[in-house]
Design a protein around this motif. Structure first.
Motif, PDB file in Angstrom:
ATOM      1  N   ASP A   8       0.821  -1.227   0.000  1.00 56.28           N
ATOM      2  CA  ASP A   8       0.000   0.000   0.000  1.00 56.28           C
ATOM      3  C   ASP A   8       0.852   1.274   0.000  1.00 56.28           C
ATOM      4  OD1 ASP A   8      -2.939  -1.140   0.484  1.00 56.28           O
ATOM      5  OD2 ASP A   8      -1.503  -2.294   1.676  1.00 56.28           O
ATOM      6  N   ASP A  39      -1.084  -2.528  -4.321  1.00 55.16           N
ATOM      7  CA  ASP A  39      -1.417  -1.104  -4.216  1.00 55.16           C
ATOM      8  C   ASP A  39      -0.154  -0.254  -4.238  1.00 55.16           C
ATOM      9  OD1 ASP A  39      -4.109  -1.489  -4.405  1.00 55.16           O
ATOM     10  OD2 ASP A  39      -4.614  -0.707  -2.427  1.00 55.16           O
ATOM     11  N   ASN A  71      -5.866  -3.741  -5.906  1.00 65.38           N
ATOM     12  CA  ASN A  71      -6.948  -3.165  -6.713  1.00 65.38           C
ATOM     13  C   ASN A  71      -6.526  -1.867  -7.393  1.00 65.38           C
ATOM     14  OD1 ASN A  71      -7.021  -2.611  -3.824  1.00 65.38           O
ATOM     15  ND2 ASN A  71      -8.728  -1.239  -4.254  1.00 65.38           N
ATOM     16  N   HIS A  72      -5.775  -1.011  -6.709  1.00 67.40           N
ATOM     17  CA  HIS A  72      -5.367   0.268  -7.320  1.00 67.40           C
ATOM     18  C   HIS A  72      -4.445   0.080  -8.527  1.00 67.40           C
ATOM     19  CE1 HIS A  72      -6.740   3.431  -4.393  1.00 67.40           C
ATOM     20  NE2 HIS A  72      -6.991   2.328  -3.716  1.00 67.40           N
ATOM     21  N   HIS A 193      -2.897  -9.426  -1.745  1.00 68.50           N
ATOM     22  CA  HIS A 193      -3.242  -8.046  -1.382  1.00 68.50           C
ATOM     23  C   HIS A 193      -4.429  -8.058  -0.413  1.00 68.50           C
ATOM     24  CE1 HIS A 193      -3.547  -3.771  -1.605  1.00 68.50           C
ATOM     25  NE2 HIS A 193      -4.784  -3.830  -2.033  1.00 68.50           N
ATOM     26  N   HIS A 229      -3.795  -3.911   1.786  1.00 66.83           N
ATOM     27  CA  HIS A 229      -5.136  -3.428   1.462  1.00 66.83           C
ATOM     28  C   HIS A 229      -5.887  -2.773   2.625  1.00 66.83           C
ATOM     29  CE1 HIS A 229      -8.738  -3.013  -0.923  1.00 66.83           C
ATOM     30  NE2 HIS A 229      -9.448  -3.764  -0.117  1.00 66.83           N
TER      31      HIS A 229
HETATM   32 FE   LIG Z   1      -6.119  -2.080  -1.883  1.00 69.37          FE
END
Ligand SMILES: [Fe+2]
Length: 256
Positions: A8, A39, A71-72, A193, A229
């Protein structure tokens, strides 16, 4: 085995110099491997974030660097929207990306991992160390449809439903990876993640699939689970997270 775990990092939201300082401190602890659990990106284009993180990590650490995607990292800003009205904050600035823009993003991440000699779990599968350690992993995906900005930066309706598609695709890829485990893989560590074990009520909307976590524990014998995450700081019993937050990159040393 000494692992330095980070995640992250959200570069471009987080200043590169803060991320560089974090990697410099992590490498000074002489880990055997560095793991970056997704991320990487903090802007509108996932690949730019992943590429920047892979380059920085490689500059500070000469040994094995393992990464998965968050996800990012799948985020892609589409073309400017004609509906955008600067005086109306409810109007969208950008369209959702189309499939070819989205595929380009993933391909570019894959190439920058290769160019920087980063082991990308989604592409490279299980990483083995010292004959007895096996680190398997995949970024994975949400078990439940999230209430987040992900929907603005991903194509609409991939195979009917983009989130279902991501869940199915990432789970299938992981199950395929697990078929390559052998009896020589004595100590098994899992990287994702999204968290899949020790899911508490507050994690539910952010979590991966806890049934998958149960299976990894019970059927496959994984004993440590490293994730990102949720921006939490956790150290066991099974689940480890480094506690990075926006603007505040962190790492954690884990002895296996
Ligand atoms: Fe995330």
């Amino acid at each position: 085995m000494k692992i330095a775990l980070t995640s992250d990092l959200h570069i471009f939201a987080t200043k590169p110099k803060h991320i560089e300082k974090m990697f410099d401190e992590a490498q000074a602890e002489a880990p055997d491997v560095v793991i970056v659990a997704g991320d990487h990106n903090g802007g509108g284009y996932g690949y730019k974030g992943s590429r920047a993180i892979f380059e920085i990590a490689r500059r500070y650490f000469a040994g094995p660097i393992l990464a998965c995607l968050g996800n990012h990292d799948y985020w892609v800003q589409g073309a400017k929207s004609k509906l955008y009205d600067p005086y109306d904050s409810r109007t969208p600035r950008f369209k959702n990306p189309n499939l070819s823009e989205w595929n380009y993003n993933y391909q570019t991440i894959k190439e920058s991992a290769k160019n920087n000699n980063i082991h990308l779990f989604e592409e490279d599968g299980i990483f083995r160390f010292d004959n007895i350690f096996a680190i398997a992993g995949h970024g994975l995906w949400y078990a439940n449809i999230p209430n987040s900005n992900d929907a603005l930066y991903m194509p609409i309706g991939v195979e009917g439903d983009t989130h279902r598609y991501m869940y199915k695709k990432t789970t299938e890829a992981l199950l395929n990876q697990l078929t390559h485990l052998t009896d020589d893989d004595i100590i098994r560590v899992f990287v994702s993640h999204f968290p899949v074990v020790e899911i508490e009520e507050r994690d539910r909307e952010w979590a991966g699939d806890p049934n998958l976590g149960d299976m990894l524990k019970e059927q496959y014998g994984f004993t440590k689970f490293l994730n990102g995450h949720t921006h939490q700081n956790r150290s066991g019993t099974l689940r480890y997270e480094c506690g990075s937050d926006y603007y505040n990159p962190k790492y954690k040393i884990i002895e296996v």
